[in-house]
Scaffold this motif. Sequence first.
Motif, short mmCIF file in Angstrom:
data_model
loop_
_atom_site.label_atom_id
_atom_site.label_comp_id
_atom_site.label_asym_id
_atom_site.label_seq_id
_atom_site.Cartn_x
_atom_site.Cartn_y
_atom_site.Cartn_z
N LEU A 197 27.61 30.23 24.43
CA LEU A 197 28.65 29.37 23.86
C LEU A 197 30.04 29.87 24.24
CD1 LEU A 197 27.08 28.63 20.35
CD2 LEU A 197 27.05 27.18 22.39
N ALA A 198 30.19 31.19 24.40
CA ALA A 198 31.47 31.73 24.87
C ALA A 198 31.74 31.27 26.29
CB ALA A 198 31.45 33.26 24.81
N GLN A 199 30.70 31.26 27.12
CA GLN A 199 30.86 30.79 28.51
C GLN A 199 31.22 29.31 28.56
OE1 GLN A 199 27.69 31.82 31.36
NE2 GLN A 199 27.97 29.84 32.35
N ARG A 200 30.65 28.53 27.63
CA ARG A 200 30.79 27.07 27.67
C ARG A 200 32.03 26.55 26.95
NH1 ARG A 200 26.30 24.33 24.93
NH2 ARG A 200 27.40 22.51 25.74
N SER A 201 32.65 27.37 26.10
CA SER A 201 33.71 26.83 25.24
C SER A 201 35.02 27.61 25.40
CB SER A 201 33.27 26.91 23.77
OG SER A 201 33.38 28.25 23.30
N ILE A 202 36.07 27.06 24.78
CA ILE A 202 37.34 27.78 24.71
C ILE A 202 37.61 28.22 23.27
CG2 ILE A 202 38.37 26.70 26.74
CD1 ILE A 202 39.87 24.82 24.77
N ALA A 203 36.55 28.28 22.45
CA ALA A 203 36.70 28.66 21.04
C ALA A 203 37.40 30.01 20.93
CB ALA A 203 35.33 28.72 20.38
N ASP A 204 38.35 30.10 20.00
CA ASP A 204 39.10 31.35 19.79
C ASP A 204 38.19 32.45 19.26
OD1 ASP A 204 41.45 30.12 20.53
OD2 ASP A 204 41.95 29.53 18.47
N THR A 205 37.29 32.07 18.35
CA THR A 205 36.47 33.05 17.64
C THR A 205 35.00 32.65 17.67
OG1 THR A 205 38.32 33.32 16.10
CG2 THR A 205 36.23 34.31 15.46
N ILE A 206 34.15 33.57 18.13
CA ILE A 206 32.70 33.35 18.11
C ILE A 206 32.10 34.55 17.40
CG2 ILE A 206 30.62 32.98 19.49
CD1 ILE A 206 32.69 32.04 21.74
N GLU A 207 31.62 34.29 16.20
CA GLU A 207 31.10 35.38 15.36
C GLU A 207 29.59 35.27 15.24
OE1 GLU A 207 35.04 36.29 12.71
OE2 GLU A 207 33.62 34.83 11.91
N ALA A 208 28.95 36.41 15.04
CA ALA A 208 27.50 36.46 14.93
C ALA A 208 27.12 37.33 13.73
CB ALA A 208 26.90 37.04 16.21
N ILE A 209 25.95 37.06 13.17
CA ILE A 209 25.42 37.89 12.08
C ILE A 209 24.06 38.40 12.53
CG2 ILE A 209 24.83 37.99 9.63
CD1 ILE A 209 26.07 35.20 9.37
N GLU A 210 23.81 39.69 12.34
CA GLU A 210 22.50 40.26 12.67
C GLU A 210 22.15 41.32 11.63
OE1 GLU A 210 19.04 41.07 13.57
OE2 GLU A 210 19.95 39.47 14.78
N LEU A 211 20.98 41.17 11.00
CA LEU A 211 20.54 42.07 9.93
C LEU A 211 19.94 43.37 10.47
CD1 LEU A 211 20.00 42.58 6.91
CD2 LEU A 211 17.89 41.24 7.15
N ASP A 212 19.15 43.29 11.54
CA ASP A 212 18.48 44.47 12.07
C ASP A 212 19.50 45.42 12.72
OD1 ASP A 212 15.78 45.75 13.04
OD2 ASP A 212 17.07 45.64 14.81
N GLY A 213 19.44 46.69 12.36
CA GLY A 213 20.43 47.66 12.84
C GLY A 213 20.44 47.84 14.33
N ASP A 214 19.26 48.00 14.94
CA ASP A 214 19.18 48.20 16.39
C ASP A 214 19.67 46.96 17.14
OD1 ASP A 214 18.22 50.77 16.22
OD2 ASP A 214 16.11 50.19 16.30
N ALA A 215 19.24 45.78 16.67
CA ALA A 215 19.66 44.54 17.33
C ALA A 215 21.17 44.35 17.18
CB ALA A 215 18.92 43.34 16.74
N PHE A 216 21.72 44.68 16.00
CA PHE A 216 23.17 44.57 15.78
C PHE A 216 23.95 45.41 16.79
CE2 PHE A 216 26.61 47.13 13.88
CZ PHE A 216 27.61 46.16 13.87
N GLU A 217 23.50 46.67 16.97
CA GLU A 217 24.19 47.56 17.91
C GLU A 217 24.10 47.03 19.34
OE1 GLU A 217 22.85 51.57 17.47
OE2 GLU A 217 23.44 51.68 15.36
N GLN A 218 22.92 46.52 19.69
CA GLN A 218 22.74 46.01 21.05
C GLN A 218 23.55 44.73 21.27
OE1 GLN A 218 18.65 45.89 22.85
NE2 GLN A 218 19.95 47.10 24.21
N CYS A 219 23.56 43.87 20.26
CA CYS A 219 24.34 42.63 20.34
C CYS A 219 25.82 42.96 20.54
CB CYS A 219 24.15 41.83 19.06
SG CYS A 219 25.06 40.28 19.01
#
Length: 244
Positions: free
Chosen positions: A55-77
């Motif tokens: 979505l960052a590649q496709r848009s000009i949105a100022d802010t793209i936020e994500a939520i991830e509960l798993d600690g390892d996935a959060f760090e990798q994301c």
Amino acid sequence: MNKPFSFKQFTIEQDRCAMKIGTDGVLLGAWTAIQDNTYNILDIGSGTGIIALMLAQRSIADTIEAIELDGDAFEQCTENFENSPWGDRLFCFHAGFDEFVDEYTEEEPDEYELYNLIVSNPPFYSEEVTSGNSARDSARQNTSLPFDELLEGVSKLLTKKGSFSTIIPFKEEVNFIEIAKEFNLFPKRITRVKGNPETEIKRSLLELTFTQTETVIDVLIIEKERHVYTNAYKELTKDFYLKM
């Protein structure tokens, strides 16, 4: 499958994520409608960050936020975001969706503070599944994020004219739409996905809004035969996959 996955404009590291890059995430990232005025995007359960990055590649949105509960996935994301060309627009929160919603809506947010596009590739195996990998099972079972909790949270975080896009098993489509109605969310678009012309419909891509309109419904077939992709699928994913 732990190797980095390279797309045309960014690369995904996935060795610490239970859920690897899959067709569902790529479909949702490519299919989701983006309006000219889309300025604030939220990706619920981001995993590797693939959908937010698309979505960052496709848009000009100022802010793209994500939520991830798993600690390892959060760090990798977070690392995948930082290593992308859009690191200044991407941010990942290490949180559960329920606590994120509670904190976000603690003081009634103004309309401009809400998200005008929300996406989620939710964990959705309602039956008990066990693969022997507890992180993967948790990522896949919808006990991690029940549909009613997902839709209630979306209804609180979405602007009046915003849209919510998701991908779910086709067998859950009717039930999901019924739950969505309880939160005044209605299907604007539905694309039902088949692996090839002979197989049954496997997934439903849904776009929901607060406005009740006639639903546009179509079918997307991924392959004509093994490794021979349909023109529709190639057209949808050509900006991302290296070989499309």
